[in-house]
Design an enzyme around this catalytic site. Sequence first.
Site, PDB file in Angstrom:
ATOM      1  N   HIS A 120       0.848  -1.192   0.000  1.00  0.00           N
ATOM      2  CA  HIS A 120       0.000   0.000   0.000  1.00  0.00           C
ATOM      3  C   HIS A 120       0.887   1.248   0.000  1.00  0.00           C
ATOM      4  CE1 HIS A 120       0.922   0.522   4.216  1.00  0.00           C
ATOM      5  NE2 HIS A 120       0.389  -0.652   4.533  1.00  0.00           N
TER       6      HIS A 120
ATOM      7  N   HIS B 263       4.021   1.559   2.144  1.00  0.00           N
ATOM      8  CA  HIS B 263       5.214   0.883   1.624  1.00  0.00           C
ATOM      9  C   HIS B 263       5.871   1.738   0.541  1.00  0.00           C
ATOM     10  CE1 HIS B 263       2.818  -2.780   2.918  1.00  0.00           C
ATOM     11  NE2 HIS B 263       3.911  -2.851   3.652  1.00  0.00           N
TER      12      HIS B 263
ATOM     13  N   CYS C 103       0.616 -10.440  21.298  1.00  0.00           N
ATOM     14  CA  CYS C 103      -0.280  -9.989  20.230  1.00  0.00           C
ATOM     15  C   CYS C 103       0.176 -10.624  18.930  1.00  0.00           C
ATOM     16  CB  CYS C 103      -0.284  -8.467  20.087  1.00  0.00           C
ATOM     17  SG  CYS C 103      -1.235  -7.944  18.631  1.00  0.00           S
TER      18      CYS C 103
ATOM     19  N   CYS D  75       1.072  -8.065  16.164  1.00  0.00           N
ATOM     20  CA  CYS D  75       2.393  -7.450  16.268  1.00  0.00           C
ATOM     21  C   CYS D  75       3.497  -8.493  16.295  1.00  0.00           C
ATOM     22  CB  CYS D  75       2.519  -6.640  17.559  1.00  0.00           C
ATOM     23  SG  CYS D  75       1.339  -5.334  17.743  1.00  0.00           S
TER      24      CYS D  75
ATOM     25  N   CYS E  42      -4.075  -4.622  22.781  1.00  0.00           N
ATOM     26  CA  CYS E  42      -2.887  -4.194  22.048  1.00  0.00           C
ATOM     27  C   CYS E  42      -3.123  -2.770  21.544  1.00  0.00           C
ATOM     28  CB  CYS E  42      -2.632  -5.122  20.858  1.00  0.00           C
ATOM     29  SG  CYS E  42      -1.518  -4.383  19.648  1.00  0.00           S
TER      30      CYS E  42
ATOM     31  N   HIS F  94      -3.472  -2.893  17.597  1.00  0.00           N
ATOM     32  CA  HIS F  94      -4.517  -3.693  16.948  1.00  0.00           C
ATOM     33  C   HIS F  94      -5.843  -3.656  17.680  1.00  0.00           C
ATOM     34  CE1 HIS F  94      -0.799  -5.309  15.216  1.00  0.00           C
ATOM     35  NE2 HIS F  94      -1.534  -5.434  14.149  1.00  0.00           N
TER      36      HIS F  94
ATOM     37  N   LYS G 119      -5.508   6.802   9.815  1.00  0.00           N
ATOM     38  CA  LYS G 119      -4.447   5.812   9.666  1.00  0.00           C
ATOM     39  C   LYS G 119      -4.837   4.797   8.587  1.00  0.00           C
ATOM     40  CE  LYS G 119      -1.758   2.560  12.371  1.00  0.00           C
ATOM     41  NZ  LYS G 119      -1.569   1.811  13.590  1.00  0.00           N
TER      42      LYS G 119
ATOM     43  N   LYS H 229      -6.621  -1.796   6.509  1.00  0.00           N
ATOM     44  CA  LYS H 229      -7.467  -2.536   5.585  1.00  0.00           C
ATOM     45  C   LYS H 229      -8.909  -2.557   6.059  1.00  0.00           C
ATOM     46  CE  LYS H 229      -4.381  -5.650   5.175  1.00  0.00           C
ATOM     47  NZ  LYS H 229      -3.772  -6.967   5.170  1.00  0.00           N
TER      48      LYS H 229
HETATM   49 ZN   LIG Z   1      -0.821  -5.816  18.084  1.00  0.00          ZN
END
Ligand SMILES: [Zn+2]
Length: 534
Positions: free
Chosen positions: A25, A28, A134, A137, A151, A154, A308, A311
């Site tokens: 995306h 990157h 997590c 992560c 987390c 997430h 942010k 997806k």
């Molecule tokens: Zn996480």
Amino acid sequence: MIGNDVARSPYYVTTAIPYVNARPHIGHALLFVLTDALARYHRLKGDDVRFQTGADENSLKNVQAAEREGVSTRELVERNAAAFRALRDSLNLSFDDFIRTSVEPRHVDGVRKLWQACDRNGDIYKRAYRGLYCVGCEQFYAEDELVDGLCPDHLIRPEIVEEENHFFRLSRYADRLIDAIDSDRLRIVPQTRKNEVLSFIRRGLVDFSISRSKARAHGWGIPVPGDPDQVMYVWFDALGNYITALDYASEGELYRRYWTNGPCRVHVLGKDIIRFHAVYWPAMLLSAGVPLPTDILVHSFITIDGRKISKSLGNTVDPVELARRHGVDALRYYLLRVVRTTSDGDFTLERFIRAYNADLADQLGNLLNRVVSMVDRYYGGVVPAPQGVPSVPLAPQAGVEGTQGTHLMDAVLGLHGRVDEAMNRFAPHDALAAIWDVIGAANKYVDDTEPWALAKRRKTDPLANARLSTVLYNLVETLRLIAHYTSPFIPAAAESILRQLGLPSGAREGWSDWGRYPAGAAVQPGRVLFLKIE
Ligand SMILES: [Zn+2]
């Protein structure tokens, strides 16, 4: 300066290698384009550059993504690694090497060697571990790092994982890390990130788990030397790529040239993975007796319409599609100029189009078009020799042209220092701002010298004729140098400028000097550099 007799200085620059659990995306794209601009800039300077990238394939995230899709992990990483490698064409990247961590013996052998070196130094031990993990992560969290038990990245509840793991004695390295970072022997840019890392280390370092059970890893990953029931924690394995790609396994020529003897070992990465790169990785290297990187450049994130990239929000922008629609240089320009390296930048299509039209179409594209068509119209396409050097007024009444020519030439020659200073600070937006100052000055020079008025008078006024040739030569020479300096950032446009000026592409010795354009060469009017977006 480029010459065979000059020893070229090695410059090694890497991108973080992305998880390949999905397609690339725009975040990157920022990482890759930023690193590419550094690599191209140092090539332009004549350094012996090696630009390294690749795919982090041993992550549990890849296993999970493959399970969701109902394909094998091997198949998933193969396909997505290919999509990342293809960015070379779609983003016009110039990387020299792309390493795949799950399939290449140089990597597997190299990280096993790294592990054994740390082990020999007494820094790896095994003990039972119970922690909050997590999966998103792929890291353990301490209770106080969670937000409402979730987390922070997430917003999911970490799993409690209990098993025997190998640990790395990170706690031993606090003082040496602080020393390296504080003294800038390991330079972290920007300063705010450096401070963040130093205060993290000063709060006390805790040994971290560097393996997991083969079962939890679904059998995917690099086996721990001497303990086949464990695979290496993906970060230990992924970080190793920066040296395994250079053949650390057999300490080959690339490794010696770019790492142990190289003066510049530069890592570029996003701010979410700074702890791994600025704390864990250097500690591993210290343990293994391997030199540290010299520079860590931490870039910020792109938000899209203020949010942010994620997806689940469905707001990912496909960089390949954007480059296909508006040109790869338009995307590169936006990422390098508008999105600041070190503060978060927002992507909106509106700002993208505004920057494109104002800077690329109206300023740079228009300048090229004006100059090439005037050479075409007034001199049949052949660039005239300047009559009188631009720093010396041709006659008192020609002073306006002479003084302005001098100003323009000074501005162009000043680029060398301004661009270099900005790039040494890893600030491509400042380098581009300096170049666009000169583009603005060149457009103003056209307006002020009024070549069309000189052209009208030149049949009867030899002075006007002389001034016209000097003005056009100055402009062609300015464009040549603008192509030179923009080439690390918008390489395709830079090549197109050189082609339209009738010059071969590529840097050559002395090209940053004034007056290298060979008068008498013919321009090659081509297509519009940047078509305005309506
Ligand atoms: Zn996480």
